[in-house]
Design a protein around this motif. Structure first.
Motif, PDB file in Angstrom:
ATOM      1  N   ASP A   8       0.963  -1.398   0.363  1.00 58.05           N
ATOM      2  CA  ASP A   8      -0.323  -0.316   0.271  1.00 58.05           C
ATOM      3  C   ASP A   8       0.898   1.054   0.052  1.00 58.05           C
ATOM      4  O   ASP A   8       0.785   2.220   0.355  1.00 58.05           O
ATOM      5  CB  ASP A   8      -1.428   0.010   1.411  1.00 58.05           C
ATOM      6  CG  ASP A   8       0.257  -0.005   2.993  1.00 58.05           C
ATOM      7  OD1 ASP A   8      -0.794  -0.008   4.021  1.00 58.05           O
ATOM      8  OD2 ASP A   8       1.102  -0.097   2.710  1.00 58.05           O
ATOM      9  N   PRO A  25      -4.991  -4.492 -15.676  1.00 59.80           N
ATOM     10  CA  PRO A  25      -4.548  -5.435 -15.495  1.00 59.80           C
ATOM     11  C   PRO A  25      -5.214  -6.247 -15.333  1.00 59.80           C
ATOM     12  O   PRO A  25      -6.231  -6.279 -15.443  1.00 59.80           O
ATOM     13  CB  PRO A  25      -4.743  -4.984 -13.861  1.00 59.80           C
ATOM     14  CG  PRO A  25      -5.789  -3.585 -13.747  1.00 59.80           C
ATOM     15  CD  PRO A  25      -4.710  -3.296 -14.668  1.00 59.80           C
ATOM     16  N   THR A  28      -7.844 -10.719 -11.686  1.00 62.15           N
ATOM     17  CA  THR A  28      -7.339 -11.410 -10.409  1.00 62.15           C
ATOM     18  C   THR A  28      -8.119 -12.164  -9.639  1.00 62.15           C
ATOM     19  O   THR A  28      -9.320 -12.247  -9.956  1.00 62.15           O
ATOM     20  CB  THR A  28      -7.329 -10.091  -9.419  1.00 62.15           C
ATOM     21  OG1 THR A  28      -8.497  -9.988  -8.968  1.00 62.15           O
ATOM     22  CG2 THR A  28      -6.327  -9.200  -9.746  1.00 62.15           C
ATOM     23  N   ASP A  38       0.567  -7.118 -15.952  1.00 65.72           N
ATOM     24  CA  ASP A  38      -0.091  -6.956 -14.253  1.00 65.72           C
ATOM     25  C   ASP A  38       1.307  -6.174 -13.390  1.00 65.72           C
ATOM     26  O   ASP A  38       1.538  -5.792 -12.806  1.00 65.72           O
ATOM     27  CB  ASP A  38      -0.275  -7.733 -13.488  1.00 65.72           C
ATOM     28  CG  ASP A  38      -1.776  -8.461 -14.582  1.00 65.72           C
ATOM     29  OD1 ASP A  38      -2.300  -7.686 -14.162  1.00 65.72           O
ATOM     30  OD2 ASP A  38      -1.978  -9.261 -14.614  1.00 65.72           O
ATOM     31  N   ALA A  42       2.793  -3.390 -10.911  1.00 64.33           N
ATOM     32  CA  ALA A  42       3.154  -3.232  -9.588  1.00 64.33           C
ATOM     33  C   ALA A  42       3.912  -2.890  -9.466  1.00 64.33           C
ATOM     34  O   ALA A  42       5.089  -2.051  -8.157  1.00 64.33           O
ATOM     35  CB  ALA A  42       3.358  -4.749  -8.809  1.00 64.33           C
ATOM     36  N   GLU A  45       4.358   0.737  -8.827  1.00 64.99           N
ATOM     37  CA  GLU A  45       3.260   1.242  -7.873  1.00 64.99           C
ATOM     38  C   GLU A  45       4.967   1.173  -6.453  1.00 64.99           C
ATOM     39  O   GLU A  45       4.842   1.695  -5.814  1.00 64.99           O
ATOM     40  CB  GLU A  45       2.685   0.084  -6.853  1.00 64.99           C
ATOM     41  CG  GLU A  45       2.137   0.882  -5.823  1.00 64.99           C
ATOM     42  CD  GLU A  45       0.907   0.162  -5.376  1.00 64.99           C
ATOM     43  OE1 GLU A  45       1.055  -0.707  -4.125  1.00 64.99           O
ATOM     44  OE2 GLU A  45       0.454  -0.948  -6.905  1.00 64.99           O
ATOM     45  N   ASP A 287      -0.981  -9.121  -3.004  1.00 66.87           N
ATOM     46  CA  ASP A 287      -2.023  -8.010  -1.984  1.00 66.87           C
ATOM     47  C   ASP A 287      -3.302  -8.744  -3.496  1.00 66.87           C
ATOM     48  O   ASP A 287      -4.760  -8.117  -3.032  1.00 66.87           O
ATOM     49  CB  ASP A 287      -1.354  -6.922  -1.940  1.00 66.87           C
ATOM     50  CG  ASP A 287      -0.654  -7.332  -0.122  1.00 66.87           C
ATOM     51  OD1 ASP A 287      -1.288  -8.636   0.653  1.00 66.87           O
ATOM     52  OD2 ASP A 287      -0.323  -6.263  -0.086  1.00 66.87           O
ATOM     53  N   GLN A 288      -2.668  -8.005  -4.523  1.00 65.48           N
ATOM     54  CA  GLN A 288      -3.210  -7.877  -6.186  1.00 65.48           C
ATOM     55  C   GLN A 288      -4.292  -9.117  -6.633  1.00 65.48           C
ATOM     56  O   GLN A 288      -4.700  -9.512  -7.112  1.00 65.48           O
ATOM     57  CB  GLN A 288      -2.940  -7.841  -7.429  1.00 65.48           C
ATOM     58  CG  GLN A 288      -2.451  -6.001  -6.285  1.00 65.48           C
ATOM     59  CD  GLN A 288      -1.520  -5.292  -7.679  1.00 65.48           C
ATOM     60  OE1 GLN A 288      -1.187  -6.012  -8.578  1.00 65.48           O
ATOM     61  NE2 GLN A 288      -1.385  -4.134  -7.620  1.00 65.48           N
TER      62      GLN A 288
END
Length: 313
Positions: A8, A25, A28, A38, A42, A45, A287-288
């Motif tokens: 996060d 993405p 999921t 994807d 990530a 991020e 987490d995704q």
């Protein structure tokens, strides 16, 4: 202290767009396989390309965004041996810190090392992604990892990112919990970094006391002005050239002898980042709702094989 490398991690910065706005993405689900697109999201991020220096060339070098990525290998350099390792393992994506194509090229003919590398990766179904100075500047980046390893506190960027978060920027500066001699601190640095032929070089009084430490993974002699401005007692970086280092030491000797210098392996200073970076990417993907096997290369890509010193035959 800087924020931890978590899924996060905020991305509240101007211009922090994804590397390719067309990448979306995939759907999921529990343990679904991510596409390259994807993984790129990530990576963006964690290490936004907006943080890269303007001369740099990070991002996707080869690969299709819709291809599934089951295995990801992290390495410092995209050398032939690293590519061998990636292809032998069946990696779908190789993520390196150093770019393969930092300077513009007009051909990727397989008659050159770089062209051959591109051909081998494409023919082997392995994409290549570079996370370079954006990986240096980001929270949890190369210099953050060094600062943590050396035990620094109250860490801040040596040169803050112009449009980034307060914790982002090139290099780090912080305080040791207790004062140490330069010799003892150099021993700590030597013991933490991977063993390479060149070892660790030190400039300064071995008995001199240090507490405020500046660090920069990779080549850092362009940051001497910032090191002086931060009043660092010692500066740990790599690839120190003779003339800049000599001039810095001459200036230091007219004052209190600081900053002292510790010159380490370029590869070694960035190698420490690989394991935390691989873990951070795996955490974001998990987490995704994705699952991927993420591994760190076992190849030492330091270019030097042996060194001669006085008294050694």
């Amino acid at each position: 202290r800087t924020k931890p490398m978590e899924a996060d991690h905020p991305n509240e910065r101007a211009g922090a767009d994804t590397a390719d706005q067309d990448i979306q993405p995939a759907e999921t689900g529990s343990g679904s396989i991510p596409t390259l697109g994807d993984v790129l999201l990530a990576a963006e991020e964690l290490w936004p390309e907006s943080l890269a220096e303007n001369w740099d060339a990070p991002g996707l070098v080869a690969g299709r965004a819709d291809r599934e990525v089951r295995r990801i290998l992290f390495a410092v350099d995209p050398t032939s041996e690293v590519i061998d390792e990636a292809l032998d393992w069946g990696a779908d994506l190789l993520i390196t810190h150093h770019p393969l194509l930092l300077k513009p090229v007009t051909s990727v003919a397989a008659t050159t090392f770089k062209g051959d590398a591109v051909h081998r990766l494409i023919e082997g179904g392995c994409a290549l992604l570079t996370v370079h100075t954006n990986g240096d500047s980001a929270v949890g980046g190369v210099s953050d990892v060094l600062a943590d390893a050396f035990g620094l506190r109250d860490v801040a960027p040596l040169v803050p990112a112009p449009e980034g978060l307060p914790e982002e920027g090139i290099g780090r500066v912080g305080e040791l919990p207790d004062v140490m001699s330069l010799a003892d601190f150099a021993e700590r640095v030597f013991g933490i970094l991977p063993a390479v032929a060149g070892g660790v070089r030190v400039a300064g009084d071995p008995h001199g006391l240090v507490r405020r430490v500046a660090v920069c993974g990779g080549a850092g002699d362009s940051l001497f002005d910032a090191v002086r401005a931060q009043r660092a007692d010692v500066y740990v970086t790599a690839d120190l050239r003779h003339h800049p280092a000599s001039e810095l030491r001459e200036r230091a000797l007219t004052g209190n002898g600081r900053p002292y210098l510790i010159d380490v392996s370029h590869f070694g200073s960035e190698w420490l980042w690989l394991t935390p970076a691989a873990g951070a990417l795996e955490n974001v993907l998990t987490d995704q709702g994705f699952v991927a096997d993420v591994r760190v290369s076992g190849v030492n890509t330091d270019p030097w094989d042996f060194v001669l010193t006085p008294g050694l035959k």
